[in-house]
Motif scaffolding. Structure first.
Motif, PDB file in Angstrom:
ATOM      1  N   HIS A 160     -17.203  45.668   0.442  1.00 11.51           N
ATOM      2  CA  HIS A 160     -16.302  45.548  -0.732  1.00 11.51           C
ATOM      3  C   HIS A 160     -15.610  44.180  -0.825  1.00 11.51           C
ATOM      4  N   CYS A 161     -15.383  43.506   0.553  1.00 12.63           N
ATOM      5  CA  CYS A 161     -14.700  42.192   0.634  1.00 12.63           C
ATOM      6  C   CYS A 161     -15.541  41.536   0.100  1.00 12.63           C
ATOM      7  N   ALA A 162     -16.842  41.351   0.476  1.00 12.70           N
ATOM      8  CA  ALA A 162     -17.919  40.343  -0.290  1.00 12.70           C
ATOM      9  C   ALA A 162     -17.808  40.653  -1.703  1.00 12.70           C
ATOM     10  N   MET A 163     -18.082  41.847  -2.084  1.00 14.80           N
ATOM     11  CA  MET A 163     -18.147  42.212  -3.567  1.00 14.80           C
ATOM     12  C   MET A 163     -16.875  41.571  -4.175  1.00 14.80           C
ATOM     13  N   LEU A 164     -15.891  41.596  -3.730  1.00 17.55           N
ATOM     14  CA  LEU A 164     -14.661  41.066  -4.266  1.00 17.55           C
ATOM     15  C   LEU A 164     -14.687  39.646  -4.312  1.00 17.55           C
ATOM     16  N   GLU A 165     -15.118  38.872  -3.195  1.00 20.90           N
ATOM     17  CA  GLU A 165     -15.257  37.616  -3.511  1.00 20.90           C
ATOM     18  C   GLU A 165     -16.069  37.210  -4.433  1.00 20.90           C
ATOM     19  N   ALA A 166     -17.298  37.666  -4.356  1.00 19.65           N
ATOM     20  CA  ALA A 166     -18.304  37.185  -5.458  1.00 19.65           C
ATOM     21  C   ALA A 166     -17.738  37.428  -6.973  1.00 19.65           C
ATOM     22  N   GLU A 167     -16.866  38.528  -7.150  1.00 16.79           N
ATOM     23  CA  GLU A 167     -16.370  38.903  -8.386  1.00 16.79           C
ATOM     24  C   GLU A 167     -15.397  37.797  -8.689  1.00 16.79           C
ATOM     25  N   LEU A 168     -14.514  37.547  -7.808  1.00 17.24           N
ATOM     26  CA  LEU A 168     -13.513  36.471  -7.904  1.00 17.24           C
ATOM     27  C   LEU A 168     -14.072  34.974  -8.030  1.00 17.24           C
ATOM     28  N   ASP A 169     -15.145  34.865  -7.468  1.00 17.97           N
ATOM     29  CA  ASP A 169     -16.001  33.447  -7.645  1.00 17.97           C
ATOM     30  C   ASP A 169     -16.749  33.359  -8.896  1.00 17.97           C
ATOM     31  N   GLY A 170     -16.633  34.565  -9.650  1.00 23.88           N
ATOM     32  CA  GLY A 170     -17.401  34.708 -10.934  1.00 23.88           C
ATOM     33  C   GLY A 170     -18.921  34.889 -10.926  1.00 23.88           C
ATOM     34  N   LEU A 171     -19.682  35.292  -9.837  1.00 22.42           N
ATOM     35  CA  LEU A 171     -20.642  35.594  -9.493  1.00 22.42           C
ATOM     36  C   LEU A 171     -21.018  36.978  -9.949  1.00 22.42           C
TER      37      LEU A 171
END
Length: 174
Positions: A160-171
């Motif tokens: 979930h952290c990785a998904m959040l990071e990708a979301e925040l990075d606009g990926l």
């Protein structure tokens, strides 16, 4: 959204905005925050229009959305206050810039929201491991599960952290 949906939301807004704003103003003790949350409430309604069975149902729906937004608002304020208290204990030379502070607060809010979406045991295991540095064995004892389950919980939280990071990075696109 159809023209009919837009018309329904417009009528809902005209009929209940003043009432909702007053409800929020009393709850928040701040007219500006109340105006923001009333606006956000109607944005949510615009995103998911529905039909109602009279004024009581309309107000109930608006109040439910507004309550959730109030909880988010208070939670965000708590995080900001905790961050400001932590920041106040740092020497001025180590203070992040105002832009960095805003990014940090927003990231804290996103991580908190992500943790709220996780099952309780998963978020507890993650917090105990990441913030308190507890080993798996002690976390397992604290939560009452096996070390193997702690590994699964932490893997789930990290995903979930990785998904959040990708979301925040606009990926990621919702």
């Amino acid at each position: 959204m159809t023209v009919a949906d837009t018309s329904l939301v417009q009528n809902l807004y005209l009929s209940h905005h003043r009432w909702l704003h007053e409800l929020l103003r009393r709850r928040l003790s701040n007219a500006m925050d109340a105006a923001d949350l009333a606006h956000d409430t109607f944005i949510r309604v615009l995103k998911r229009p529905q039909t109602f069975n009279g004024e009581v149902h309309e107000r109930s729906h608006l109040a439910t959305i507004a309550r959730g937004l109030c909880v988010d608002h208070w939670r965000r304020r708590q995080l900001e206050q905790t961050w400001l208290e932590t920041l106040a204990n740092r020497p001025p030379a180590l203070q992040p810039s105002p832009e960095q502070q805003a990014i940090i607060v927003e990231t804290l809010y996103e991580v908190d929201a992500m943790l709220q979406r996780l099952p309780q045991r998963v978020s507890t295991a993650f917090i105990l491991a990441q913030l308190h540095g507890m080993p798996y064995r002690l976390i397992a004892e604290e939560i009452g599960v096996s070390e193997r389950m702690i590994k699964k919980y932490l893997a789930q939280a990290m995903m979930h952290c990785a998904m959040l990071e990708a979301e925040l990075d606009g990926l990621l696109i919702e």
